[in-house]
Design an enzyme around this catalytic site. Structure first.
Site, PDB file in Angstrom:
ATOM      1  N   ASP A 147      24.472  -9.840  10.270  1.00 14.73           N
ATOM      2  CA  ASP A 147      23.430  -9.356   9.669  1.00 14.73           C
ATOM      3  C   ASP A 147      22.169  -9.425  10.491  1.00 14.73           C
ATOM      4  OD1 ASP A 147      24.759  -8.778   7.566  1.00 14.73           O
ATOM      5  OD2 ASP A 147      23.955 -10.375   6.214  1.00 14.73           O
ATOM      6  N   ARG A 148      21.216  -8.297  10.608  1.00 17.61           N
ATOM      7  CA  ARG A 148      20.115  -8.424  11.465  1.00 17.61           C
ATOM      8  C   ARG A 148      19.333  -9.859  11.485  1.00 17.61           C
ATOM      9  NH1 ARG A 148      15.624  -3.542  11.965  1.00 17.61           N
ATOM     10  NH2 ARG A 148      14.478  -4.630  13.448  1.00 17.61           N
TER      11      ARG A 148
END
Length: 323
Positions: A147-148
């Site tokens: 995930d970012r």
């Protein structure tokens, strides 16, 4: 692929697939090869039969084989869709994030605020920046995703064989991924395993979320307790290690919330009031870090085992609260 002009009209091209590209899906090959051509147009070319292999029409998931003759129809690349050069500061930051390098893989301690790939309004992600930073590497592909907001171990393959070997290890249970995570609440008891299938859905306002669902995709995580920390005001936090046996979207975050111990700082599945208090203590993002990854890769005759130290911002937060 440069933008075409009237002096340089696009023409049909035929490409012989090299050994290094064997096993790749044809749509992924086209998206990587036809730089500047919109994704939607690439799939339109496939649907209309303009892309052919050995003279025949193909579906997007067709796997390429060495020696295949691939027909590329005339296409025009738009300047607006050409990838922009990343700022020098970001190029240097990604170069510095490489914590392991060998003939098969690069491993990065992924920065927490950088998505792994561009798209959806993001000009470039880590993989696009890495390719710009290392033009000497002819092949660089993500071995998996984070995930970012998540920092930590991210493996990038330097060859098709390495990518295929890593994917097989992840798929067949010959890999171990460990995360360091801070959960809201005081963990009770010993290690606990969560075996809850996950499915994507659209919440109110059209926001995409993942939830446990009997008809979802199998997902399994093991939560291993560590230190319990207590902040003024009655907030308890549990520093944990989590092993994931599957790699579903938002798996740790949803499984943690399912246990009533959401990930600290998680803006999608977390405790919003606790998150607000934690921001006052300096936690500006989700406390989730990919700590290590190991995989048996018999095809390559080796075992991959890499670690990434806890990101500086997360370590500073722990130091601040006495962890």
């Amino acid at each position: 692929m440069p933008a075409m002009t009237a002096r340089n009209p696009p023409t049909v091209r035929y490409v012989a697939i090299a050994e290094r590209d064997a096993g790749q899906r044809v749509d992924n090959y086209l998206l990587r090869t036809l730089k500047g051509v919109p994704r939607s147009h690439v799939y339109r070319l496939l649907r209309s039969g303009q892309v052919r292999i050995n003279g025949g029409r193909v579906k997007p998931d067709r796997k390429l084989q060495a020696g295949d003759q691939l027909r590329l129809p005339p296409v025009v690349a738009t300047a607006a869709s050409q990838p922009r050069r990343a700022p020098d500061e970001l190029l240097q930051r990604v170069r510095a994030a490489v914590c392991h390098e060998d003939e098969h893989f690069l491993v990065l301690n992924k920065p927490p605020d950088l998505p792994v790939h561009g798209g959806s309004g993001v000009a470039y992600g880590l993989i696009e920046v890495l390719r710009q930073a290392r033009p000497q590497d002819a092949f660089l592909e993500l071995g998996h995703r984070l995930d970012r907001e998540t920092s930590g171990c991210l493996v990038v393959a330097r060859s098709r064989a390495a990518l295929t070997a890593l994917h097989a290890a992840l798929r067949e249970g010959r890999a171990e991924k460990l995360y360091r995570v801070l959960l809201v609440g005081a963990w009770q008891g010993s290690a606990r395993e969560v075996d809850e299938a996950l499915a994507k859905n659209r919440g109110q306002g059209g926001e995409r979320k993942v939830q446990t669902a009997a008809d979802g995709r199998a997902a399994r995580s093991r939560f291993i307790p560590g230190q319990v920390l207590r902040l003024p005001g009655g907030i308890a936090l549990s520093l944990m290690q989590v092993r994931i046996y599957t790699g579903r979207t938002h798996q740790i975050r949803v499984h943690a919330a399912h246990l009533q111990h959401p990930v600290a700082g998680d803006g999608k599945y977390g405790d919003f009031e606790v998150n607000r208090r934690l921001r006052e203590w300096g936690l500006k993002r989700m406390f989730l870090h990919a700590e290590s990854l190991s995989a048996d890769l018999p095809v390559l005759g080796r075992r991959l085992a890499v670690r990434a130290p806890l990101a500086a911002d997360l370590q500073a937060f722990l130091d601040r609260i006495g962890g």
